[in-house]
Design an enzyme around this catalytic site. Structure first.
Site, PDB file in Angstrom:
ATOM      1  N   GLY A  51       0.778  -1.235   0.000  1.00  0.00           N
ATOM      2  CA  GLY A  51       0.000   0.000   0.000  1.00  0.00           C
ATOM      3  C   GLY A  51       0.808   1.283   0.000  1.00  0.00           C
ATOM      4  O   GLY A  51       0.432   2.252  -0.650  1.00  0.00           O
ATOM      5  N   GLU A 105       3.914   4.532   5.939  1.00  0.00           N
ATOM      6  CA  GLU A 105       2.715   3.700   5.821  1.00  0.00           C
ATOM      7  C   GLU A 105       1.654   4.440   5.008  1.00  0.00           C
ATOM      8  O   GLU A 105       1.651   5.679   4.940  1.00  0.00           O
ATOM      9  CB  GLU A 105       2.232   3.377   7.253  1.00  0.00           C
ATOM     10  CG  GLU A 105       1.029   2.487   7.390  1.00  0.00           C
ATOM     11  CD  GLU A 105       1.095   1.139   6.685  1.00  0.00           C
ATOM     12  OE1 GLU A 105       1.310   1.114   5.467  1.00  0.00           O
ATOM     13  OE2 GLU A 105       0.852   0.116   7.364  1.00  0.00           O
ATOM     14  N   ASP A 106       0.774   3.688   4.372  1.00  0.00           N
ATOM     15  CA  ASP A 106      -0.306   4.314   3.601  1.00  0.00           C
ATOM     16  C   ASP A 106      -1.413   4.821   4.516  1.00  0.00           C
ATOM     17  O   ASP A 106      -1.886   5.947   4.375  1.00  0.00           O
ATOM     18  CB  ASP A 106      -0.883   3.350   2.548  1.00  0.00           C
ATOM     19  CG  ASP A 106      -1.305   1.995   3.116  1.00  0.00           C
ATOM     20  OD1 ASP A 106      -1.141   1.759   4.341  1.00  0.00           O
ATOM     21  OD2 ASP A 106      -1.805   1.160   2.334  1.00  0.00           O
ATOM     22  N   ASP A 109      -5.064   2.603  10.834  1.00  0.00           N
ATOM     23  CA  ASP A 109      -6.460   2.370  11.202  1.00  0.00           C
ATOM     24  C   ASP A 109      -6.465   2.036  12.705  1.00  0.00           C
ATOM     25  O   ASP A 109      -6.350   2.942  13.526  1.00  0.00           O
ATOM     26  CB  ASP A 109      -6.950   1.223  10.302  1.00  0.00           C
ATOM     27  CG  ASP A 109      -8.423   0.927  10.406  1.00  0.00           C
ATOM     28  OD1 ASP A 109      -9.214   1.777  10.020  1.00  0.00           O
ATOM     29  OD2 ASP A 109      -8.769  -0.172  10.860  1.00  0.00           O
ATOM     30  N   LYS A 137      -6.764   7.346  10.696  1.00  0.00           N
ATOM     31  CA  LYS A 137      -8.155   7.309  11.173  1.00  0.00           C
ATOM     32  C   LYS A 137      -8.138   7.426  12.699  1.00  0.00           C
ATOM     33  O   LYS A 137      -8.066   6.399  13.395  1.00  0.00           O
ATOM     34  CB  LYS A 137      -8.827   6.003  10.749  1.00  0.00           C
ATOM     35  CG  LYS A 137      -9.040   5.834   9.252  1.00  0.00           C
ATOM     36  CD  LYS A 137      -9.677   4.480   8.943  1.00  0.00           C
ATOM     37  CE  LYS A 137     -10.023   4.315   7.482  1.00  0.00           C
ATOM     38  NZ  LYS A 137     -10.416   2.923   7.142  1.00  0.00           N
ATOM     39  N   PHE A 158     -14.078   3.287   4.806  1.00  0.00           N
ATOM     40  CA  PHE A 158     -13.078   2.595   3.991  1.00  0.00           C
ATOM     41  C   PHE A 158     -12.668   3.463   2.799  1.00  0.00           C
ATOM     42  O   PHE A 158     -13.504   4.066   2.138  1.00  0.00           O
ATOM     43  CB  PHE A 158     -13.656   1.271   3.496  1.00  0.00           C
ATOM     44  CG  PHE A 158     -12.636   0.390   2.842  1.00  0.00           C
ATOM     45  CD1 PHE A 158     -11.771  -0.382   3.610  1.00  0.00           C
ATOM     46  CD2 PHE A 158     -12.523   0.347   1.465  1.00  0.00           C
ATOM     47  CE1 PHE A 158     -10.813  -1.187   3.005  1.00  0.00           C
ATOM     48  CE2 PHE A 158     -11.567  -0.453   0.852  1.00  0.00           C
ATOM     49  CZ  PHE A 158     -10.722  -1.226   1.626  1.00  0.00           C
ATOM     50  N   VAL A 159     -11.361   3.538   2.525  1.00  0.00           N
ATOM     51  CA  VAL A 159     -10.853   4.338   1.412  1.00  0.00           C
ATOM     52  C   VAL A 159      -9.963   3.498   0.499  1.00  0.00           C
ATOM     53  O   VAL A 159      -9.447   2.457   0.919  1.00  0.00           O
ATOM     54  CB  VAL A 159     -10.045   5.568   1.908  1.00  0.00           C
ATOM     55  CG1 VAL A 159     -10.941   6.606   2.554  1.00  0.00           C
ATOM     56  CG2 VAL A 159      -8.929   5.144   2.860  1.00  0.00           C
ATOM     57  N   ASP A 165      -5.835  -0.497  -1.595  1.00  0.00           N
ATOM     58  CA  ASP A 165      -6.675  -1.375  -2.412  1.00  0.00           C
ATOM     59  C   ASP A 165      -7.914  -1.851  -1.683  1.00  0.00           C
ATOM     60  O   ASP A 165      -8.012  -1.790  -0.459  1.00  0.00           O
ATOM     61  CB  ASP A 165      -5.877  -2.610  -2.826  1.00  0.00           C
ATOM     62  CG  ASP A 165      -5.660  -3.576  -1.656  1.00  0.00           C
ATOM     63  OD1 ASP A 165      -5.198  -3.121  -0.586  1.00  0.00           O
ATOM     64  OD2 ASP A 165      -5.989  -4.759  -1.791  1.00  0.00           O
ATOM     65  N   ARG A 171      -5.425   0.341  -6.456  1.00  0.00           N
ATOM     66  CA  ARG A 171      -4.145   0.951  -6.026  1.00  0.00           C
ATOM     67  C   ARG A 171      -3.655   2.027  -6.977  1.00  0.00           C
ATOM     68  O   ARG A 171      -2.969   2.950  -6.582  1.00  0.00           O
ATOM     69  CB  ARG A 171      -3.044  -0.123  -5.939  1.00  0.00           C
ATOM     70  CG  ARG A 171      -3.268  -1.142  -4.846  1.00  0.00           C
ATOM     71  CD  ARG A 171      -1.975  -1.924  -4.624  1.00  0.00           C
ATOM     72  NE  ARG A 171      -2.172  -3.163  -3.893  1.00  0.00           N
ATOM     73  CZ  ARG A 171      -2.226  -3.248  -2.571  1.00  0.00           C
ATOM     74  NH1 ARG A 171      -2.143  -2.167  -1.833  1.00  0.00           N
ATOM     75  NH2 ARG A 171      -2.388  -4.419  -1.982  1.00  0.00           N
TER      76      ARG A 171
HETATM   77  P1  IMP Z   1      -4.268  -1.286  11.165  1.00  0.00           P
HETATM   78  O1  IMP Z   1      -3.299  -2.350  11.542  1.00  0.00           O
HETATM   79  O2  IMP Z   1      -5.651  -1.559  11.689  1.00  0.00           O
HETATM   80  O3  IMP Z   1      -3.794   0.104  11.534  1.00  0.00           O
HETATM   81  O4  IMP Z   1      -4.464  -1.364   9.615  1.00  0.00           O
HETATM   82  C1  IMP Z   1      -3.500  -0.887   8.771  1.00  0.00           C
HETATM   83  C2  IMP Z   1      -3.521  -1.556   7.414  1.00  0.00           C
HETATM   84  O5  IMP Z   1      -4.832  -1.952   7.030  1.00  0.00           O
HETATM   85  C3  IMP Z   1      -3.091  -0.546   6.377  1.00  0.00           C
HETATM   86  O6  IMP Z   1      -1.716  -0.626   6.160  1.00  0.00           O
HETATM   87  C4  IMP Z   1      -3.892  -0.944   5.161  1.00  0.00           C
HETATM   88  O7  IMP Z   1      -3.185  -1.921   4.433  1.00  0.00           O
HETATM   89  C5  IMP Z   1      -5.146  -1.554   5.702  1.00  0.00           C
HETATM   90  N1  IMP Z   1      -6.265  -0.575   5.758  1.00  0.00           N
HETATM   91  C6  IMP Z   1      -6.783   0.039   6.853  1.00  0.00           C
HETATM   92  N2  IMP Z   1      -7.802   0.853   6.541  1.00  0.00           N
HETATM   93  C7  IMP Z   1      -7.926   0.768   5.195  1.00  0.00           C
HETATM   94  C8  IMP Z   1      -8.802   1.410   4.244  1.00  0.00           C
HETATM   95  O8  IMP Z   1      -9.695   2.230   4.566  1.00  0.00           O
HETATM   96  N3  IMP Z   1      -8.602   1.082   2.937  1.00  0.00           N
HETATM   97  C9  IMP Z   1      -7.649   0.199   2.517  1.00  0.00           C
HETATM   98  N4  IMP Z   1      -6.818  -0.419   3.374  1.00  0.00           N
HETATM   99  C10 IMP Z   1      -6.953  -0.146   4.687  1.00  0.00           C
HETATM  100 MG    MG Z   2      -0.821  -1.272   4.454  1.00  0.00          MG
END
Ligand code: IMP
Ligand code: MG
Length: 182
Positions: A51, A105-106, A109, A137, A158-159, A165, A171
């Protein structure tokens, strides 16, 4: 260009335009250059595959001090939700012991992925681990530390696009799109 796209079974609308992304990434690149430039250190920039590649490729070109680059691959998401379990399916290659590390990081969340990676890097002896994410977020974030360089704070929807993706697709979209409320 149309303001909405259909990816798999869902409709998405533009949330962040190209120009706004470009402007913000330039600004973060400057701040990051100033931070490491003042320290006189060459940071190891570790991007999270897949990502973050689009954000990272723009960000590093907005950084005007020497850096090194490496990559990891983390997996935690399936479809539109986090599985809660983080796996490193590709490890970084370079020596991080005693180094300044910047994780790119992209999106953050829950924060589980980035917290896991930060811990692994500290365990491997990194002297300092900073984080830059294009999207954040805050309402979903389950940790209580501050993310060092955030592009945009967004709602919990969700984005996709600009590297992000939905089950493999989206992507290559040049803007950030958000799931339409149906
Ligand atoms: P976390 O571990 O919950 O912070 O999730 C992080 C990873 O989940 C990111 O690196 C993304 O790959 C994926 N992710 C989280 N939210 C989204 C979203 O809204 N769209 C797409 N991928 C997401
Ligand atoms: Mg990611």
């Amino acid at each position: 260009m149309s303001n909405t796209v259909k990816v798999h079974d869902r409709n998405f609308q533009v949330l962040i335009e190209k120009n706004d992304l470009f402007r913000q990434i330039k600004k973060l690149g400057k701040e990051i250059s100033t931070y490491y430039g003042k320290k006189g250190e060459v940071p190891m920039v570790i991007s999270v595959l897949h990502g973050a590649v689009i954000y990272a490729s723009d960000l590093v070109r907005a950084i005007d001090i020497p850096i090194e680059m490496d990559f990891v691959r983390l997996k935690s998401y399936s479809g539109m939700s986090s599985t809660g379990k983080v796996l490193m399916t590709q490890h970084w290659e370079k020596e991080v012991s005693g180094r300044e590390v910047l994780i790119v990081e992209d999106i953050i969340d829950s924060g589980a992925s980035i917290s896991f990676l930060k811990q692994e890097l500290l365990k491997a002896g990194a002297s300092n681990v900073k984080i830059s994410t294009l999207l954040f977020k805050p309402d979903a974030f389950e940790f209580d530390y501050k993310i060092d360089w955030v592009g945009f704070s967004i709602s919990n929807k969700f984005v996709l696009g600009f590297g992000l993706d939905y089950d493999g697709l989206g992507r290559n979209l040049p803007e950030i799109y958000q799931l339409c409320s149906e």
